[in-house]
Scaffold this motif. Structure first.
Motif, PDB file in Angstrom:
ATOM      1  N   GLN A 154       6.208   1.887   0.483  1.00  0.00           N
ATOM      2  CA  GLN A 154       6.271   2.429  -0.880  1.00  0.00           C
ATOM      3  C   GLN A 154       5.173   3.461  -1.122  1.00  0.00           C
ATOM      4  O   GLN A 154       5.310   4.339  -1.965  1.00  0.00           O
ATOM      5  N   GLU A 155       4.054   3.331  -0.387  1.00  0.00           N
ATOM      6  CA  GLU A 155       2.964   4.305  -0.510  1.00  0.00           C
ATOM      7  C   GLU A 155       3.252   5.559   0.322  1.00  0.00           C
ATOM      8  O   GLU A 155       2.392   6.428   0.462  1.00  0.00           O
ATOM      9  N   GLY A 156       4.431   5.584   0.936  1.00  0.00           N
ATOM     10  CA  GLY A 156       4.832   6.788   1.674  1.00  0.00           C
ATOM     11  C   GLY A 156       4.360   6.817   3.116  1.00  0.00           C
ATOM     12  O   GLY A 156       4.349   7.875   3.751  1.00  0.00           O
ATOM     13  N   LYS A 157       3.964   5.668   3.645  1.00  0.00           N
ATOM     14  CA  LYS A 157       3.466   5.657   5.031  1.00  0.00           C
ATOM     15  C   LYS A 157       4.604   5.361   6.006  1.00  0.00           C
ATOM     16  O   LYS A 157       5.558   4.662   5.658  1.00  0.00           O
ATOM     17  N   ASN A 158       4.430   5.828   7.221  1.00  0.00           N
ATOM     18  CA  ASN A 158       5.324   5.435   8.320  1.00  0.00           C
ATOM     19  C   ASN A 158       4.646   4.325   9.086  1.00  0.00           C
ATOM     20  O   ASN A 158       3.461   4.422   9.383  1.00  0.00           O
ATOM     21  N   ILE A 164      -4.207   2.020  11.088  1.00  0.00           N
ATOM     22  CA  ILE A 164      -4.626   1.083  10.051  1.00  0.00           C
ATOM     23  C   ILE A 164      -5.869   0.311  10.484  1.00  0.00           C
ATOM     24  O   ILE A 164      -5.939  -0.197  11.608  1.00  0.00           O
ATOM     25  N   ALA A 165      -6.850   0.251   9.583  1.00  0.00           N
ATOM     26  CA  ALA A 165      -8.083  -0.513   9.853  1.00  0.00           C
ATOM     27  C   ALA A 165      -8.003  -1.830   9.090  1.00  0.00           C
ATOM     28  O   ALA A 165      -7.514  -1.865   7.956  1.00  0.00           O
ATOM     29  N   ILE A 166      -8.460  -2.904   9.721  1.00  0.00           N
ATOM     30  CA  ILE A 166      -8.391  -4.228   9.094  1.00  0.00           C
ATOM     31  C   ILE A 166      -9.792  -4.829   9.106  1.00  0.00           C
ATOM     32  O   ILE A 166     -10.406  -4.968  10.163  1.00  0.00           O
ATOM     33  N   SER A 167     -10.269  -5.169   7.902  1.00  0.00           N
ATOM     34  CA  SER A 167     -11.666  -5.571   7.783  1.00  0.00           C
ATOM     35  C   SER A 167     -11.808  -6.988   7.231  1.00  0.00           C
ATOM     36  O   SER A 167     -11.028  -7.420   6.387  1.00  0.00           O
ATOM     37  N   GLY A 168     -12.789  -7.709   7.724  1.00  0.00           N
ATOM     38  CA  GLY A 168     -13.135  -9.003   7.122  1.00  0.00           C
ATOM     39  C   GLY A 168     -13.021 -10.175   8.069  1.00  0.00           C
ATOM     40  O   GLY A 168     -13.362 -10.085   9.244  1.00  0.00           O
ATOM     41  N   ILE A 256      -7.272   7.932   8.675  1.00  0.00           N
ATOM     42  CA  ILE A 256      -6.942   6.504   8.657  1.00  0.00           C
ATOM     43  C   ILE A 256      -5.937   6.340   7.521  1.00  0.00           C
ATOM     44  O   ILE A 256      -6.239   6.610   6.366  1.00  0.00           O
ATOM     45  N   ASP A 257      -4.733   5.931   7.867  1.00  0.00           N
ATOM     46  CA  ASP A 257      -3.651   5.908   6.877  1.00  0.00           C
ATOM     47  C   ASP A 257      -3.791   4.750   5.900  1.00  0.00           C
ATOM     48  O   ASP A 257      -3.370   4.839   4.754  1.00  0.00           O
ATOM     49  N   ALA A 258      -4.319   3.631   6.391  1.00  0.00           N
ATOM     50  CA  ALA A 258      -4.402   2.455   5.517  1.00  0.00           C
ATOM     51  C   ALA A 258      -5.571   1.583   5.935  1.00  0.00           C
ATOM     52  O   ALA A 258      -5.983   1.598   7.098  1.00  0.00           O
ATOM     53  N   MET A 259      -6.071   0.860   4.943  1.00  0.00           N
ATOM     54  CA  MET A 259      -7.160  -0.071   5.234  1.00  0.00           C
ATOM     55  C   MET A 259      -6.809  -1.388   4.552  1.00  0.00           C
ATOM     56  O   MET A 259      -6.397  -1.409   3.390  1.00  0.00           O
ATOM     57  N   TYR A 260      -6.932  -2.488   5.287  1.00  0.00           N
ATOM     58  CA  TYR A 260      -6.561  -3.810   4.778  1.00  0.00           C
ATOM     59  C   TYR A 260      -7.828  -4.646   4.737  1.00  0.00           C
ATOM     60  O   TYR A 260      -8.522  -4.797   5.748  1.00  0.00           O
ATOM     61  N   PHE A 289     -10.938   8.945   5.358  1.00  0.00           N
ATOM     62  CA  PHE A 289     -10.355   7.985   4.424  1.00  0.00           C
ATOM     63  C   PHE A 289      -9.710   8.669   3.219  1.00  0.00           C
ATOM     64  O   PHE A 289      -9.317   8.010   2.266  1.00  0.00           O
ATOM     65  N   SER A 290      -9.630  10.007   3.253  1.00  0.00           N
ATOM     66  CA  SER A 290      -9.203  10.678   2.018  1.00  0.00           C
ATOM     67  C   SER A 290      -7.770  10.308   1.609  1.00  0.00           C
ATOM     68  O   SER A 290      -7.429  10.351   0.436  1.00  0.00           O
ATOM     69  N   LYS A 291      -6.935   9.945   2.587  1.00  0.00           N
ATOM     70  CA  LYS A 291      -5.550   9.587   2.227  1.00  0.00           C
ATOM     71  C   LYS A 291      -5.260   8.129   2.542  1.00  0.00           C
ATOM     72  O   LYS A 291      -4.099   7.728   2.708  1.00  0.00           O
ATOM     73  N   THR A 292      -6.298   7.328   2.607  1.00  0.00           N
ATOM     74  CA  THR A 292      -6.136   5.926   3.000  1.00  0.00           C
ATOM     75  C   THR A 292      -5.595   5.087   1.842  1.00  0.00           C
ATOM     76  O   THR A 292      -6.153   5.096   0.757  1.00  0.00           O
ATOM     77  N   SER A 293      -4.528   4.334   2.108  1.00  0.00           N
ATOM     78  CA  SER A 293      -4.066   3.355   1.101  1.00  0.00           C
ATOM     79  C   SER A 293      -4.868   2.087   1.301  1.00  0.00           C
ATOM     80  O   SER A 293      -4.962   1.577   2.425  1.00  0.00           O
ATOM     81  N   LEU A 294      -5.392   1.580   0.217  1.00  0.00           N
ATOM     82  CA  LEU A 294      -6.263   0.416   0.297  1.00  0.00           C
ATOM     83  C   LEU A 294      -5.482  -0.834  -0.101  1.00  0.00           C
ATOM     84  O   LEU A 294      -5.000  -0.941  -1.227  1.00  0.00           O
TER      85      LEU A 294
END
Ligand code: NCD
Length: 461
Positions: A154-158, A164-168, A256-260, A289-294
């Motif tokens: 829905q955020e327009g990503k493929n 994608i970066a995954i943190s935590g 980086i397209d997305a960060m989780y 990170f300018s276009k990163t979906s969080l």
């Protein structure tokens, strides 16, 4: 009973089925947003009205339980709920197995959340209606992953080649375990940023590398400027096609397209966390990170700065809202409400390759290596079997929590011999079932098994 489609893992669903869920969810989303539909009950489902969904929750929840219940109501059905183990028969000592056997008569689908890994699978073996896993211990949370992937779309990503970066807390977060399997299957590139000591469990890492065709790129080859990324998994387009490292460098430097982000899963740890990573505007100010979906499955408890809420990149509240249409789509498919779109009649999903299943009595030999597995529960464990899948010959995978055991020896119940060479095990298992697994030679010997003479010579040589 065989035909029931349970969803205990994201790998129970094929990619095609996941895509069907997305297209159905998009349809429901349009309906939910349609001002002409004042009560927001879907008009595309004719017979959801007679159906009942039961939520059996043994752990706290806000989003997951309410969105499942809301989804069923919006499909025109009804929902019943056991939201607190303190006020259900669990407080009197009733097992999960008995509860689901009984609740199968009260509802058409059971949605279960439980603190033990593998609880959903155990429930599925006793239920006579479909079981959906709403989070079992640190194992998996497949419906959260459906929301997460749907949000990315829905955020327009493929999803293919998504960076994608995954943190935590990658060890304790069940959401991440389901998520990385799905990301790998859709062809994403996954960068892990674990909090100290909270790396992905070994068996999840193994599956990414060996079953999902992900190539792990050593840190030295990428992101020289960002020491926080720990491992990068590139999904190769073809098996064993190693990604070109120069390509990796170029891609990651770009974007980086997305960060989780996830919270520290304090309920799954004995100690408190130190140096838990926090994501804030300062962290995200780098150009990549300018276009990163969080994204964040929520709840957040400090690891995601609230100042980001008004940032256009923040997708986490939209992500939580997608919980309703996604769960409408899943429930409708699991219940077969829409005759044009159903899940396949047989279970299996992504696990198309059939692993051999092996059962041994719970008081003999090796048990699941995961102490939080449902098989070790003093009450529910009595309803579980000491059951493993034989994966890749040298690995036993717990049938319930899917934790792997890579080191074991195998004994023969008839000859009372054991062998440390397990390479012929598959053949032995197919031929006769007289085998028993032990953690090591000492365990086998303690149970009265010995090395055969010919092996003793080799061992002594
Ligand atoms: C997650 C869970 O329960 O695992 N919550 C949720 O379902 N959205 C994540 C969490 O609790 O951290």
């Amino acid at each position: 009973m065989q035909d029931l489609r349970h969803v205990t893992s994201i790998n129970d669903l094929t990619v095609d089925e996941i895509e069907t869920i997305f297209s159905e969810a998009a349809k429901y989303l349009r309906e939910l947003r349609d001002p002409q539909l004042p009560h927001r009950i879907s008009r595309s489902i004719a017979d959801g009205a007679g159906c009942i969904l039961a939520t059996l929750f043994y752990e706290p929840s806000t989003r997951t339980r309410l969105s499942f219940e809301s989804a069923m109501l919006r499909l025109g059905g009804k929902s019943i709920s056991s939201a607190d183990p303190a006020t259900s028969s669990a407080a009197k000592g009733e097992s999960l197995a008995d509860t689901v056997r009984v609740a199968s008569n009260y509802a058409d689908v059971l949605v279960i959340r439980h603190p033990r890994d593998g609880a959903a699978k155990l429930a599925a073996t006793y239920a006579s209606v479909p079981v959906v896993n709403a989070g079992d211990g640190a194992h998996e949370h497949p419906t959260q992953t459906l929301c997460d992937l749907f949000t990315l779309l829905q955020e327009g990503k493929n999803l293919k080649h998504l960076n994608i970066a995954i943190s935590g807390d990658l060890k304790g977060s069940r959401t991440i375990h389901s998520f990385v399997y799905a990301l790998a299957r859709f062809g994403a590139n996954i960068m892990l940023m674990p909090a100290k000591g909270m790396e992905l469990p070994e068996h999840v890492d193994w599956r990414l590398r060996h079953e999902l065709n992900c190539y792990a790129v050593p840190r030295a080859h990428y992101e020289k400027d960002n020491a926080s990324v720990d491992v990068l998994y590139m999904t190769a387009d073809k098996p064993h096609q190693l990604s070109l490292i120069s390509d990796v460098e170029i891609k990651l430097r770009k974007n980086i397209d997305a960060m989780y982000v996830t919270r520290f899963q304090k309920e799954r740890w004995d100690e408190s966390s130190q140096d838990y990573p926090t994501i804030d505007q300062r962290f995200l100010k780098d150009k990549k990170f300018s276009k990163t979906s969080l994204l964040h499955p929520l709840p957040r408890v400090g690891e995601l700065d609230i100042a980001l809420d008004s940032d256009r990149r923040a997708a986490y509240f939209r992500q939580a809202a997608f919980g309703v249409p996604i769960r409408m789509a899943l429930v409708a498919l699991v219940l077969g409400l829409n005759r044009d779109r159903t899940l396949q009649k047989y279970p299996g999903g992504f696990r198309a390759e059939e692993h051999l299943i092996y059962d041994q009595p719970s008081n003999v030999g090796i048990g699941c290596a995961n102490k939080n597995c449902i098989v070790h529960d003093p009450l529910d464990g009595k309803y579980a079997r000491n059951r493993f899948q034989l994966v890749d010959v040298h690995r036993l995978r717990c049938f319930y929590c899917e934790t792997d055991i890579a080191d074991f020896v195998v004994g023969n119940k008839k000859s009372r011999h054991y062998d440390t060479d397990v390479s012929r095990l598959e053949e032995a298992l197919r031929r006769e079932r007289d085998v028993v697994f032990f953690s090591n030679a000492a365990g086998a010997e303690a149970a009265g098994y010995s090395l055969p003479k010919r092996r003793r010579k080799t061992a002594g040589a």
